[in-house]
Design an enzyme around this catalytic site. Structure first.
Site, short mmCIF file in Angstrom:
data_model
loop_
_atom_site.label_atom_id
_atom_site.label_comp_id
_atom_site.label_asym_id
_atom_site.label_seq_id
_atom_site.Cartn_x
_atom_site.Cartn_y
_atom_site.Cartn_z
N PRO A 146 -3.85 -0.69 -10.00
CA PRO A 146 -3.33 -1.23 -8.73
C PRO A 146 -3.84 -2.65 -8.53
O PRO A 146 -4.96 -2.98 -8.89
CB PRO A 146 -3.92 -0.28 -7.68
CG PRO A 146 -4.22 0.98 -8.43
CD PRO A 146 -4.63 0.54 -9.79
N CYS A 147 -2.98 -3.50 -8.01
CA CYS A 147 -3.33 -4.92 -7.83
C CYS A 147 -4.05 -5.09 -6.49
O CYS A 147 -3.44 -5.01 -5.44
CB CYS A 147 -2.07 -5.77 -7.86
SG CYS A 147 -2.36 -7.50 -7.57
#
EC number: 2.1.1.37
Length: 423
Positions: A146-147
């Site tokens: 996940p960013c």
């Protein structure tokens, strides 16, 4: 595709990656003029008109079949992180990889993985608690981290500076495993996140870890036998000591663009119509509104009074908001699936029936096989499918990685043989 010499405006928009409005503008200014079908005045384009466009050239000269015939020279090993419901892992398995570990924190997703692949080593835990040193030497590490936002203040954004983010944990796995290759996938928004600083920080860490990064690329799922307009950013890296022998070629597109009909009806993609399954329902008020939307239409197809009532303040804001009150069309790919098919911002209404897509319809659009079962309550199943990497897209990328690994394997064998001869 060679026999299909005519293409509709929707097909050409997908192939060239432009909007239908752009094609209509090109028609007016003479850039690309379609022919009119005498019977119904539909705009159609000849194959010869499209061949001057690079994306169409790639489609018409696809080497998909040859690439998918590639087999690994040996059983390459894989550590999969942020595994979710297994879209990426299943694609890697189809390309010939053997999973040593799949890490995922979500209980329902882990139950899905264990149910479908009882022999997989599924580790349900926070990634920060996983010791990766025991998997040292695995061929590939893959996953979609996940960013998260980094804090840039006064930092050079090396490995240590990303501590506390999930990217740091992905990087730590690479540091401890030292795979030949890693595959990271993310949303296309990562390209320009924080004005490009986030991706630059990631590149710095990859360099610090001793890996060479292939120039990141956004892959459009519709080109890889996926009936969905989904885009994912892929980052492929190789260990520096192998870089001089590393040749990575991004996968070729499939020979045609698949549509919702390909997903839900028997044909090229599936041998039978989509099986019945559970699905969410619209409240009566929303159903009455969506009953008025034609296939392929959205809120602007409603009478103005209903547009105002349904959109409320959004009616006066800019942007098309084409996902709102959206009904899908049989002859086009699905819009990108989200984690909730009945959500107001991202409705995905069935083309004929006024209802959200079912779980199995969702799964087919993501190209999961019909025997891949999803665990947990209905909302958790939708979430798992909506978050997944489309299986066919994952397979295409994995086949390209196998080709690159095969070349590395050949070079390594030649090197070893030369050392024996020299001794």
């Amino acid at each position: 595709m060679k026999n299909n010499e005519l293409f509709s405006i929707a097909q050409v928009a997908d192939i060239l990656g432009v909007s239908k409005e752009t094609l209509r503008r090109w028609d007016k200014n003479g850039t690309l003029k379609p022919t009119r079908n005498d019977g119904n005045n539909y705009r159609m384009y000849h194959r010869g008109q499209l061949e001057e466009f690079e994306q169409a050239k790639l489609l018409f000269s696809s080497t998909w079949d040859q690439e998918h015939a590639v087999q690994p020279r040996r059983k390459y090993t894989l550590v999969e992180l942020f595994a979710g419901a297994g879209g990426l892992a299943l694609g890697m398995e189809r390309a010939g990889f053997k999973s040593l570990l799949l890490n995922e924190i979500d209980k329902h997703a882990c139950d899905t993985l264990r149910f479908n692949r009882p022999k997989w080593n599924v580790c349900q835990s926070d990634i920060s608690e996983v010791d990766f040193t025991k998997y040292h030497g695995a061929d590939v590490v893959s996953g979609g981290f996940p960013c998260q936002a980094f804090s840039y203040a006064g930092k050079k954004m090396g490995f240590e500076d990303t501590r506390g983010t999930l990217f740091f944990e992905f990087a730590r796995s690479i540091k401890e495993i030292r795979p030949k290759i890693f595959i990271a996938e993310n949303v296309r928004g990562l390209l320009n996140h924080e004005g490009g600083k986030t991706l630059e920080a990631i590149k710095n860490v990859i360099d610090e870890l001793g890996y060479t990064l292939v120039e990141p690329r956004v892959l459009k799922a519709i080109f890889f036998r996926v009936p969905q307009k989904r885009e994912r950013l892929f980052l492929i890296g190789v260990r520096n000591d192998l870089a001089k022998h590393f040749e990575f070629k991004w996968p070729s597109p499939y020979k045609r663009i698949l549509t919702l009909k390909d997903a839900l009806k028997a044909g090229d993609l599936y041998e039978s119509d989509v099986p019945d399954s559970a699905g969410q329902k619209y409240p009566d008020k929303k159903k009455r509104v969506l009953d008025l939307i034609p296939p392929g239409g959205y809120w602007r197809d409603l009478p103005d009074t209903l547009q105002r009532e349904y959109m409320q303040k959004s009616y006066f804001l800019g942007g098309g908001k084409t996902g709102m009150a959206r009904r899908l069309a049989w002859d086009e790919p699905s819009l990108t699936l989200t984690c909730a098919p009945a959500q107001k911002q991202t409705e995905r209404c069935h083309p004929d029936e006024t209802r959200p897509l079912t779980v199995r319809e969702y799964a087919r659009i993501q190209t999961f096989p019909d025997d891949w079962k999803f665990s947990g309550p209905l909302s958790a199943q939708y979430k798992q499918i909506g978050n997944a990497v489309p299986v066919n897209l994952a397979t295409a990328v994995a086949k390209s990685v196998v080709t690159a690994l095969n070349l590395l394997e050949t070079c390594e064998q030649h090197h070893n043989q030369n050392e024996i001869v020299a001794a």
